[in-house]
Design an enzyme around this catalytic site. Sequence first.
Site, PDB file in Angstrom:
ATOM      1  N   GLY A  59     -41.943  15.628  10.660  1.00 56.92           N
ATOM      2  CA  GLY A  59     -41.700  14.604  11.663  1.00 56.92           C
ATOM      3  C   GLY A  59     -40.353  13.956  11.400  1.00 56.92           C
ATOM      4  N   VAL A  60     -39.935  13.076  12.294  1.00 60.41           N
ATOM      5  CA  VAL A  60     -38.674  12.382  12.059  1.00 60.41           C
ATOM      6  C   VAL A  60     -38.928  11.136  11.227  1.00 60.41           C
ATOM      7  CG1 VAL A  60     -37.246  13.156  13.972  1.00 60.41           C
ATOM      8  CG2 VAL A  60     -38.946  11.403  14.376  1.00 60.41           C
ATOM      9  N   GLY A  61     -37.913  10.663  10.537  1.00 59.34           N
ATOM     10  CA  GLY A  61     -38.072   9.418   9.792  1.00 59.34           C
ATOM     11  C   GLY A  61     -37.628   9.561   8.358  1.00 59.34           C
ATOM     12  N   ASN A  62     -37.818   8.486   7.623  1.00 64.66           N
ATOM     13  CA  ASN A  62     -37.257   8.432   6.282  1.00 64.66           C
ATOM     14  C   ASN A  62     -38.054   9.230   5.260  1.00 64.66           C
ATOM     15  OD1 ASN A  62     -34.915   6.762   6.811  1.00 64.66           O
ATOM     16  ND2 ASN A  62     -36.436   5.269   7.441  1.00 64.66           N
ATOM     17  N   GLU A 106     -39.701  20.686  15.240  1.00 64.76           N
ATOM     18  CA  GLU A 106     -39.277  20.121  16.518  1.00 64.76           C
ATOM     19  C   GLU A 106     -37.822  19.705  16.503  1.00 64.76           C
ATOM     20  OE1 GLU A 106     -42.893  17.693  17.972  1.00 64.76           O
ATOM     21  OE2 GLU A 106     -41.134  16.432  17.886  1.00 64.76           O
ATOM     22  N   ILE A 165     -49.578   5.593  11.504  1.00 69.06           N
ATOM     23  CA  ILE A 165     -49.689   4.136  11.447  1.00 69.06           C
ATOM     24  C   ILE A 165     -50.814   3.768  10.489  1.00 69.06           C
ATOM     25  CG2 ILE A 165     -50.418   2.126  12.815  1.00 69.06           C
ATOM     26  CD1 ILE A 165     -48.511   3.110  14.967  1.00 69.06           C
ATOM     27  N   ASN A 219     -44.705   4.591  19.635  1.00 63.95           N
ATOM     28  CA  ASN A 219     -43.837   5.608  20.234  1.00 63.95           C
ATOM     29  C   ASN A 219     -44.618   6.573  21.126  1.00 63.95           C
ATOM     30  OD1 ASN A 219     -41.711   4.568  18.681  1.00 63.95           O
ATOM     31  ND2 ASN A 219     -42.264   5.876  16.961  1.00 63.95           N
ATOM     32  N   GLY A 243     -44.995  15.314  18.875  1.00 65.60           N
ATOM     33  CA  GLY A 243     -45.441  16.656  18.508  1.00 65.60           C
ATOM     34  C   GLY A 243     -46.452  16.653  17.381  1.00 65.60           C
TER      35      GLY A 243
HETATM   36  O1  0RQ Z   1     -42.101  -1.282  11.870  1.00 62.83           O
HETATM   37  O2  0RQ Z   1     -39.883  -0.784  12.757  1.00 62.83           O
HETATM   38  O3  0RQ Z   1     -40.805  -3.092  12.838  1.00 62.83           O
HETATM   39  O4  0RQ Z   1     -40.147  -2.068  10.642  1.00 62.83           O
HETATM   40  O5  0RQ Z   1     -44.134   0.951  12.222  1.00 62.83           O
HETATM   41  O6  0RQ Z   1     -43.005   2.597  10.301  1.00 62.83           O
HETATM   42  O7  0RQ Z   1     -43.275   3.166   7.905  1.00 62.83           O
HETATM   43  O8  0RQ Z   1     -40.931   3.084   8.942  1.00 62.83           O
HETATM   44  O9  0RQ Z   1     -42.590   4.917   9.444  1.00 62.83           O
HETATM   45  O10 0RQ Z   1     -40.670   5.495  11.025  1.00 62.83           O
HETATM   46  O11 0RQ Z   1     -42.235   7.227  10.019  1.00 62.83           O
HETATM   47  O12 0RQ Z   1     -43.023   5.654  11.782  1.00 62.83           O
HETATM   48  C1  0RQ Z   1     -46.341   6.678  13.052  1.00 62.83           C
HETATM   49  C2  0RQ Z   1     -44.636   5.239  14.120  1.00 62.83           C
HETATM   50  C3  0RQ Z   1     -44.384   5.930  11.721  1.00 62.83           C
HETATM   51  C4  0RQ Z   1     -44.067   7.639  13.521  1.00 62.83           C
HETATM   52  C5  0RQ Z   1     -44.880   6.367  13.119  1.00 62.83           C
HETATM   53  C6  0RQ Z   1     -44.672  -0.158  11.508  1.00 62.83           C
HETATM   54  C7  0RQ Z   1     -43.690  -0.368  10.372  1.00 62.83           C
HETATM   55  C8  0RQ Z   1     -42.377  -0.142  11.083  1.00 62.83           C
HETATM   56  C9  0RQ Z   1     -42.324   2.363  11.492  1.00 62.83           C
HETATM   57  P1  0RQ Z   1     -40.615  -1.865  12.041  1.00 62.83           P
HETATM   58  P2  0RQ Z   1     -42.384   3.400   9.080  1.00 62.83           P
HETATM   59  P3  0RQ Z   1     -42.021   5.879  10.559  1.00 62.83           P
HETATM   60  C10 0RQ Z   1     -42.208  14.712  15.342  1.00 62.83           C
HETATM   61  C11 0RQ Z   1     -43.583  14.147  15.077  1.00 62.83           C
HETATM   62  C12 0RQ Z   1     -45.865   9.881  16.068  1.00 62.83           C
HETATM   63  C13 0RQ Z   1     -44.949  10.953  16.550  1.00 62.83           C
HETATM   64  C14 0RQ Z   1     -44.737  12.064  15.552  1.00 62.83           C
HETATM   65  C15 0RQ Z   1     -44.480   8.191  14.878  1.00 62.83           C
HETATM   66  C16 0RQ Z   1     -42.718   0.985  12.039  1.00 62.83           C
HETATM   67  O13 0RQ Z   1     -44.235   8.612  12.535  1.00 62.83           O
HETATM   68  O14 0RQ Z   1     -44.040   7.724  15.911  1.00 62.83           O
HETATM   69  O15 0RQ Z   1     -45.286  12.098  14.471  1.00 62.83           O
HETATM   70  N1  0RQ Z   1     -45.369   9.230  14.869  1.00 62.83           N
HETATM   71  N2  0RQ Z   1     -43.907  13.012  15.921  1.00 62.83           N
HETATM   72  O16 0RQ Z   1     -43.808  -1.651   9.842  1.00 62.83           O
HETATM   73  C17 0RQ Z   1     -48.548  -2.118  12.029  1.00 62.83           C
HETATM   74  C18 0RQ Z   1     -49.436  -0.404  10.717  1.00 62.83           C
HETATM   75  C19 0RQ Z   1     -48.132   0.150  10.616  1.00 62.83           C
HETATM   76  C20 0RQ Z   1     -47.103  -0.509  11.280  1.00 62.83           C
HETATM   77  C21 0RQ Z   1     -46.316   1.255  10.252  1.00 62.83           C
HETATM   78  N3  0RQ Z   1     -50.468   0.156  10.116  1.00 62.83           N
HETATM   79  N4  0RQ Z   1     -49.587  -1.520  11.446  1.00 62.83           N
HETATM   80  N5  0RQ Z   1     -47.303  -1.645  11.993  1.00 62.83           N
HETATM   81  N6  0RQ Z   1     -45.998   0.193  11.018  1.00 62.83           N
HETATM   82  N7  0RQ Z   1     -47.623   1.227   9.988  1.00 62.83           N
HETATM   83  C22 0RQ Z   1     -41.213  13.895  16.131  1.00 62.83           C
HETATM   84  C23 0RQ Z   1     -41.494  13.842  17.600  1.00 62.83           C
HETATM   85  O17 0RQ Z   1     -42.561  14.051  18.038  1.00 62.83           O
HETATM   86  C24 0RQ Z   1     -40.432  13.540  18.558  1.00 62.83           C
END
Ligand code: 0RQ
Length: 504
Positions: free
Chosen positions: A268-271, A293, A363, A383, A387
């Site tokens: 997935g995307v992200g850190n 993806e 999440i 979001n 995928g």
């Molecule tokens: O909030 O931005 O306000 O700081 O969610 O969380 O930990 O930085 O992690 O960027 O990997 O995102 C699921 C959203 C995780 C992402 C999700 C808050 C947290 C932060 C971001 P801020 P992190 P990530 C290929 C695969 C679905 C699509 C996918 C996602 C922000 O991975 O969109 O996987 N996945 N696609 O503070 C409240 C919780 C939380 C929370 C995290 N439990 N409750 N807020 N956060 N956990 C790519 C594509 O499909 C295009």
Amino acid sequence: MSERIANATHRQKLMSAEDAAALINDGDQIGFGGFTGSGYPKALPGALAKRIKESHDRGEKFTVNVFTGASTAPELDGALASVDGIGWRMPYQSDPQMRNKINDGTSFYTDIHLSEAGMMVREGFFGNIDFAIIEAAKITEDGHIIPTSSIGNNNVWVEKADKVIVEVNSWQSEDLEGMHDIYYGFALPPNRVPIPITHPGDRIGEKYLRIPQNKVVAVVETSDPDRNTPFKPIDDDSRKIAGYLLDFYDNEVKQGRMPKNLLPLQSGVGNIPNAVLDGLLHSDLEHLTSYTEVIQDGMIDLIDAGKLDVASATAFSLSPEYAHKMNENAAFYREHIILRPQEISNHPEAIRRLGVVGANGMIEADIYGNVNSTHVMGSRMMNGIGGSGDFTRNAYISAFVSPSTAKNGDISAIVPMVSHVDHTEHDGMVIITEQGIADLRGLAPRQRAPKIIENCAHPDYRPMLMDYYERALRDCKFKHTPHLLSEAYSWHTRFLETGTMKMN
Ligand code: 0RQ
């Protein structure tokens, strides 16, 4: 006039973005290019937003329905959302303004698997598409369209739309020519045939995007860059999570369940995914492949280091620095990268056949392994599923990765019951946080719960989770998946009422 529009017929259709936007009407359904901040049209959305705003100022109704590949950028989602111009949106977004309009009820959002978005449009499930608005790197003399930094659903939009607007962007490298592989073998049931991919590097389609010339109503010149956000430096937790995942892969190799060069990787995307790629860079693994993806910075590093033989995706998701590097060296990278339509990059058939190894963010997960990827506290859209479902259900190994807490520790990512479910306990196999890893393969719910709590939950929440589980086990009449239904969401309601999931 730019030599990027080398075809005479297309040249005659050159106009300003404002004139092209004037062709669009209230209620139109528009298939825009764009996937994770790459290859979206740069000028039309802004010009359309201006037109919509002027209509609203005159008291007229004007909204459009927006179809894309995935998320775009402030110039598209942001521009249209900020003028309340989007009535309905699919299939994925991550722009703050768009997100706000979805969550305040202004815009409808249909959040669907990325592999299915184009397919469902082909099937007619979403009605007629009025416009396709896509980006091209060049229109060659003989009329071939060279796509840019994403394919997404562009092939579907131009095929199904009544009219097509092409933005020719001189910022995009002409050397992208040859990187794309656009498959034209799709048919509707009952006439579907197998997709002939048996290796991530297989090319099964064409280099150019087919657009019937008579559909093109406007060609617009642009020169703006893709707007991707830079990655944050890798933090300790991400590094730990990446370490657990790589040790897990290593053990799978030792157990004879994966070859030495692993299986095609999806991330997935992200850190955290970027930390995983960085971990691979510093490992002694070689001849890696990727069927994923998006191409992120870490994959470019792996290609540069000679460790990643081939990466198949539908888009780039590169920081500005790496996007620049791609533009300078696209002729080299096209030997190692294939950009495909998302209906192929994310196709369950290909993912299952290749044995893709996936890792995605989440999440929250519950003590039995159900995963919520999309909704904060059950209602607020983040979001979209993107995928993650395409890969999670069909991968050889599916992992979810996340810090064990969010919002300075006030939210536990491991909860009694997820407040929304995207991936059921039947789909995910491994959950990893900075606390550790829970390998759930083959485990029944009562075997999973203690493992997830002990290995993945943050110590601040571990005793509370164990207490919930033990009382559920004791008091719930049925022992397969014990729950206390009156309490299962108390963690979420406590957060909403007090600002923390902790008990004071
Ligand atoms: O909030 O931005 O306000 O700081 O969610 O969380 O930990 O930085 O992690 O960027 O990997 O995102 C699921 C959203 C995780 C992402 C999700 C808050 C947290 C932060 C971001 P801020 P992190 P990530 C290929 C695969 C679905 C699509 C996918 C996602 C922000 O991975 O969109 O996987 N996945 N696609 O503070 C409240 C919780 C939380 C929370 C995290 N439990 N409750 N807020 N956060 N956990 C790519 C594509 O499909 C295009």
